[in-house]
Design a protein around this motif. Structure first.
Motif, short mmCIF file in Angstrom:
data_model
loop_
_atom_site.label_atom_id
_atom_site.label_comp_id
_atom_site.label_asym_id
_atom_site.label_seq_id
_atom_site.Cartn_x
_atom_site.Cartn_y
_atom_site.Cartn_z
N LEU A 32 0.81 -1.20 0.00
CA LEU A 32 0.00 0.00 0.00
C LEU A 32 0.85 1.27 0.00
O LEU A 32 1.91 1.32 0.62
CB LEU A 32 -0.92 0.02 1.23
N ALA A 98 -3.61 3.07 1.12
CA ALA A 98 -4.47 2.57 0.03
C ALA A 98 -3.62 2.21 -1.18
O ALA A 98 -2.43 2.53 -1.24
CB ALA A 98 -5.49 3.63 -0.36
N GLY A 113 -9.75 3.24 0.84
CA GLY A 113 -8.64 2.73 1.64
C GLY A 113 -8.92 2.82 3.13
O GLY A 113 -10.06 2.81 3.60
#
Length: 125
Positions: A32, A98, A113
């Motif tokens: 991420l 995210a 996210g």
């Protein structure tokens, strides 16, 4: 339960500095992008900065040269060093984790996210 917890917000005078921290838990952030948004007066969230796991960092033009983002993958933590603060930097700042493609310039706060609860930064002139 996935969680992001921010800290470091405060009230400072123009020209001052603050360091925001955000630690994630309950999810794997290996793939991420982590970053920061701030809430605008019309209650949207404006992207400020983001950093990949490999350390590639990007900034909103108005904060370039003043803000520095960094990341400690072992601690699942992202930082935002804010120098030369201006009154227009006043906002609630949110940490976000995210997929990189989901980061857009302006979004509804919390719309994708993982998001933290926010930390208030107030800069007085």
């Amino acid at each position: 339960e996935a969680q992001l917890v921010e800290s470091g917000g405060d009230s400072v005078q123009s020209g001052g500095s603050l360091r925001l921290s955000c630690t994630g838990s309950g999810f794997t952030s290996d793939h991420l992008v982590m970053g920061w948004y701030r809430q605008t007066p019309n209650n949207e969230c404006e992207w400020v900065s983001r950093i990949s796991r490999d350390g590639y960092a990007y900034y909103l033009d108005s904060v370039k040269g003043r803000f520095t983002i960094s990341r400690d993958n072992a601690k699942n933590t992202v930082y935002l060093q804010m120098n030369s603060l201006k009154p227009e930097d006043t906002a609630a700042y949110y940490c976000v984790a995210a997929e990189g493609l989901l980061f857009r310039l302006r979004v509804p706060c919390g719309s994708f996210g993982y998001w933290g609860q926010g930390t208030q930064v107030t800069v007085s002139s």
